[in-house]
Design a protein around this motif. Structure first.
Motif: not given
Lengths: 438, 292, 366
Positions: A156-161, A177-180, A164-170
């Motif tokens: 949910d937080l990913f979407k809000q930001a 980057e994503i965290g930033g 893509d909720p199906n692409k967590p950092p690898s």
């Protein structure tokens, strides 16, 4: 003087009775009682009780008595005290970092000694688990709750930001980057935290085919130095410190402390044991996603390492009791029992048969988050570096690492200096421990 | 007053349970500790290597010094804040106001909590993600101090928790002390021309001094030894050893890291230090404590 | 100019009134004693003058100043407490100096006053001692010393001699009287001991149950009590009270108690004639009932025959408790009396000193 004589006799009688009663061992009964000390708290406790009750119902002549004794370190401390006091329990659950301690203790009976040939198919035990706990190819303790660390994230937080909720950092770079982006968007004050930060450091090593300590992580011979202050270890801590400076990483305390922040939506991602997958899934008011731990690019591939605990059998009991214990261990590896344990907690089922059972029942397709840990471990590469670290003073060494990480993240020391401090302390501990067992 | 016992053996018999308990639970373990402090001990206690005073010299490290400083600062804060605040509270609770019984109960009950419960409460209340106080602090100042990463703030939080827990104890004793001061003395001082502040400093405080000394010593002992449970539940000595007081370090080294010999040495040093501190307090007290 | 005026003072604790409409004026330099049984409100009244209790109704004036809202320290008063209230952690010197130090007196002045006060009270050698090292009498003196160094306009004493033994009490009484003479300061003194009151006071205020019963000089209060309470409170052994009737026989008035009949002196018959045939309380002090063998017969003295119950030789006189029919009387007779238990005795009653009180109100009949 008659009254005082009577009083004296009474007092002496009371004293003697008290001493005698206190010192007499309890009379053995027809039912064999087995004491089982464990550290399974919260949702894990009913799961343990379920197993024990099932066993006790099937074996009317054996009574396993589970006793929650605190956290892992407290259970170990109590077991040591009991052993030194001459009345050890029958079964003690000891965490993986206590393996070397137990092996050196002289107070345990290896599993292979109480095993009856052919009654358990040791080949069926999941390979990474067996690899972790076996010494010279033989199992000294009984696998019970094994896990590994995975990445949890708040879809949910990913979407809000706007991610893509199906692409967590690898990768580490993607995490940064994503965290930033998450922090910048303001959906959460920080992006990621760790459960068991010391264990995560070990995970980083095993994932990238790096030894944590010399002598093959202490498995070929006693380890004498840790390698965390080498290039790789320093790199990892530097990365984490960089994340902290950017507000991406927030230090979340030891063990399971960071779970609260994740469930409260104060962080979007969490490195944590798969044993929390059950409780997190139930408690989260958002959609929970899981994935593999992010990797650092430029290093070879290894595997994530097993964590959790095993059951150790203590010396000082009768053959009848050891037979009873063996019956209990056999019960534990039954496919239905093992599968139910996994369903209740998220810990790995110990045998391949149990895995197949779960798959056939459609469990994995309904609970995708429970599979992640499996897939991570099964897609890893079996290398010596990932079989598990075995150090005597492992608990103190982990504490030294936590302190070093705290100092680096707070900016008190540079990552390199923090790691040097950690290594100096750890090596001293190893030396002192080693001297005890010359 | 003397009593004559009918038989010569009876007094010894009557004393024996207490003596046995003291010997078994205090004397013998202390001697064992002293013995073990000269050895390196394996976790299960099955192996011992004689290391003379190595365990003691190993204490001369920055880590131990850090523990020392943390302990002194922390205990100092608990004692000063505790005594000052609780004296003020006791003065307030000593009035004849409606509902004073309720206020007193409210002040006293936290003492009944175990340190672990108190620590849990404060840890939750200051939890950076979910705690109520953290929320108010962030509203007021915009910053959210995190006691898991901010050393000084962690010290503040455990000081608050530790002091809060002792409020009941301190207030009860101060109240009792205040109530032994005859009202006429205060009135005489009032007539002599002393305002409330002067009355407090010249009459109340000196007459309260035996109680103050007692609480000073008890709070010091509390800060050194009995806060262990609180710290274990809240910060486990962190972050980065910021709250690792001597007794906690001792516990961790002894029971978690399983370095029994080293921890024994620490316990000897701690004992000597606190004994010395208490003697000092008594010496120093002769000058300002007035016994009636 | 330190007149102290209590103008219709009432003190209530909740709904309970302990001082009721007390109206008094203390003259400058006067030694006024408030006396009465426990609970009569005398101490509360004193404390209101001190400012230690709030006045519920009425005004208090010290000098010309209304002091109801003035704190104790600004009323220019000094108080000596029953339990002395010495500061236990200070020595005698400091105890006495404390009040002056608080008012920022120069050190030399403090020293002078303390030494002077110590000399007056004879405690110069005790200046460096702590209160717990002093005897009761010494502490008493220190308490007084603390008060006199302040040179206040009014001294307030709250039963200061109650905690001393009998002999010391008598001695201190004398010293207090001498002190008053020397200092020439207004004193308001509270006691429950009527002997203290009689010996020390310029004027006595007798109180009971929050009310002022009578104000007057000691002699006045003794000879002319306004009511039964005052009559019975002042004088020791206390006045005899007998239930009687006023009767007339042959143009003479008598006090008739059934088993006795005593003639009322002629000069008093006008006062009591209106009460002919009434039931009255006949009051006569023991000192006015004597052994007939030792007195001369003068007009006003009447004969009374009684049976002796108790003989109490006190040394300077003998106290007799006698029975006359249903009545019991106390008499003070000559020490050489031949009275003995269960034997009859001839007594002489000085009827010039009789008091008759109304049976309902207790007020004296005049």
């Amino acid at each position: 003087m008659k009254k005082s004589r009577c009083l004296m006799c009474l007092l002496v009688g009371l004293l003697v009775t008290g001493l005698v009663v206190g010192m007499t061992p309890t009379v053995s009964e027809a039912v064999t009682k087995i004491s089982f000390w464990h550290a399974m708290s919260a949702k894990r406790m009913p799961a343990v009780n379920r197993i024990v009750e099932g066993f006790n119902a099937e074996h009317p002549d054996i009574q396993v008595e589970p006793q929650f004794s605190g956290k892992y370190k407290e259970v170990l401390a109590k077991a040591i005290a009991a052993a030194r006091g001459g009345s050890p329990p029958h079964i003690v659950q000891v965490y993986e970092v206590g393996t070397q301690t137990m092996l050196d203790s002289g107070a345990i009976v290896p599993v292979f000694e109480i095993a009856k040939a052919g009654e358990i198919d040791w080949g069926d035990i999941i390979v990474p688990i067996k690899d972790y706990y076996a010494v010279g190819g033989k199992l000294y303790s009984m696998p019970f709750n094994s896990s590994t660390s995975i990445l949890y994230y708040n879809k949910d937080l990913f979407k809000q930001a706007g991610l893509d909720p199906n692409k967590p950092p690898s990768t580490f770079a993607e995490m940064e980057e994503i965290g930033g982006k998450i922090v910048k968007s303001g959906v959460a004050p920080n992006a990621v935290s760790f459960g068991w930060p010391d264990w995560q450091f070990e995970q980083m090593h095993t994932l990238h085919k790096q030894f944590y300590a010399n002598n093959e992580n202490g498995r070929s011979a006693r380890a004498t130095t840790v390698l965390g202050n080498q290039e790789f270890g320093v790199k990892v801590v530097s990365e984490w410190t960089k994340w902290a400076e950017k507000g991406v990483f927030i230090y979340g305390g030891p063990e399971y402390s960071a779970n609260k922040a994740f469930l409260a939506g104060k962080i979007a991602m969490l490195y944590q044991s798969t044993s929390s997958v059950g409780s997190i899934s139930k408690a989260a008011k958002f959609e929970v996603g899981t994935s593999f731990l992010p990797r650092l690019e430029g290093y070879q591939k290894g595997n994530s390492v097993i964590g959790g605990a095993t059951l150790w059998t203590m010396k000082g009991h009768s053959q009848k009791e050891y037979d009873a214990i063996w019956e209990f261990y056999k019960y534990l590896v039954r496919p239905e029992v093992s599968a139910q344990w996994h369903r209740d907690t998220g810990y790995f089922p110990s045998t391949n048969t149990a895995v197949k059972l779960l798959m056939d029942q459609g469990w994995f397709s309904e609970n995708p988050n429970h599979v992640t840990a499996f897939l991570q471990i099964l897609t890893g590469i079996k290398v010596p570096e990932s079989q598990g670290v075995r150090l005597g003073p492992f608990v103190a060494i982990r504490q030294a690492f936590k302190t070093a990480l705290e100092k680096s993240v707070q900016g008190q020391l540079t990552p390199k200096a923090a790691m040097e401090e950690y290594a100096a302390e750890a090596n001293k501990l190893l030396k002192e421990y080693g001297e005890l067992y010359q | 007053m003397q009593s004559k016992f009918p038989s010569r053996l009876l007094p010894y018999l009557l004393l024996s349970p207490s003596i046995v308990i003291v010997i078994v639970f205090l004397i013998i373990p202390s001697l064992q500790s002293l013995y073990l402090s000269f050895f390196r001990v394996s976790p299960f206690g099955d192996r011992l290597i004689y290391v003379a005073i190595d365990n003691f010299t190993n204490l001369l490290t920055p880590d131990y010094l850090n523990s020392f400083i943390v302990t002194v600062v922390f205990t100092g804060a608990v004692v000063v804040v505790g005594l000052v605040v609780c004296l003020a509270l006791a003065l307030a609770a000593n009035q004849k106001v409606a509902g004073i019984g309720l206020y007193r109960t409210g002040l006293i009950w936290p003492y009944a909590l175990s340190p672990a419960v108190a620590g849990t409460i404060w840890a939750l209340v200051f939890d950076p993600s979910t705690g109520a106080f953290s929320y108010f602090i962030s509203l007021a100042s915009g910053a959210m101090p995190n006691w898991r990463t901010n050393g000084p703030f962690a010290v503040v939080v455990i000081t608050l928790a530790a002091t809060w827990k002792m409020v009941g104890y301190n207030v009860i004793f101060f109240l009792a002390g205040l109530q032994t001061i005859p009202r006429e003395l205060i009135e005489a001082a009032e007539i002599d021309g002393a305002g409330p502040l002067k009355r407090f400093w010249n009459i109340t405080f000196p007459l309260l001094s035996p109680m103050t000394l007692f609480l000073l010593i008890m709070n010091t002992l509390y800060g050194f030894f009995q806060v262990f449970g609180l710290i274990d539940v809240m910060t486990e000595g962190g972050p980065a050893r910021a709250t690792e007081v001597l007794v906690y370090k001792l516990y961790y080294d002894g029971f978690i890291s399983l370095k029994t010999g080293y921890a024994s040495a620490q316990s000897i040093v701690l004992f000597a230090f606190v004994a010395g501190l208490t003697l000092l307090q008594f010496r120093f007290a002769k000058r300002w404590v007035f016994y009636q | 100019m330190a007149e102290v005026r209590l103008s219709n003072i009432t003190k209530r604790f909740g709904s309970n009134a302990v001082v009721k409409q007390v109206d008094l004026t203390v003259k400058d330099k006067e030694f006024l004693v408030l006396v009465g049984p426990s609970g009569c409100g005398k101490t509360t009244t004193l404390r209101m003058v001190a400012g230690l209790e709030e006045v519920t109704e009425g005004e208090i004036y010290i000098g010309e100043r209304k002091v109801n809202d003035v704190p104790p320290k600004d009323r220019d008063i000094a108080m000596v407490f029953q339990n002395y209230a010495l500061y236990p952690h200070m020595n005698v010197y400091k105890n006495m100096a404390f009040g002056l130090q608080l008012r920022n007196f120069p050190k030399s002045e403090i020293d002078r006053r303390v030494k002077e006060g110590a000399k007056i009270l004879g405690i110069q050698e005790l200046l460096s001692r702590k209160p717990r090292e002093l005897s009761g009498g010494q502490r008493q003196r220190v308490a007084m010393g603390r008060a006199i160094v302040r040179k206040p306009h009014v001294f307030l004493f709250d039963e200061p001699l109650s905690n001393l033994d009998a002999k010391l009490r008598v001695q201190m009484r004398g010293e207090l009287a001498r002190l008053h003479e020397r200092l020439e300061t207004t004193i308001i003194y509270v006691t429950h001991d009527q002997v203290e009151a009689m010996t020390l006071a310029d004027r006595i205020v007798v109180m009971d149950d929050g009310f002022v019963m009578q104000v007057g000089t000691p002699l006045n209060v003794y000879e002319n009590p306004k009511n039964e309470f005052v009559a019975g409170f002042i004088g020791s052994p206390s006045m005899n009270f007998l239930e009687t009737n006023v009767v007339e026989d042959n143009k003479r008035l008598y006090v008739d108690g059934g088993s006795f009949r005593l003639a009322i002196p002629e000069k008093l018959s006008k006062r009591y004639r209106p009460r002919l045939d009434d039931k009255v309380i006949f009051g006569i002090r023991p000192e006015h009932i004597n052994d007939r063998s030792f007195v001369t017969d003068v007009p006003g003295r009447e004969k009374l025959e009684a049976i002796v119950d108790v003989v109490e030789p006190v040394g300077s006189e003998v106290i007799l408790i006698v029975t006359v029919g249903d009545h019991h009387l106390t008499a003070k007779v000559d020490p050489h009396t031949k009275a003995s238990v269960h034997k009859p005795i001839d007594l002489s009653v000085d009827m010039n000193n009789l008091h008759l009180f109304d049976k309902e109100t207790g007020e004296v009949i005049e």
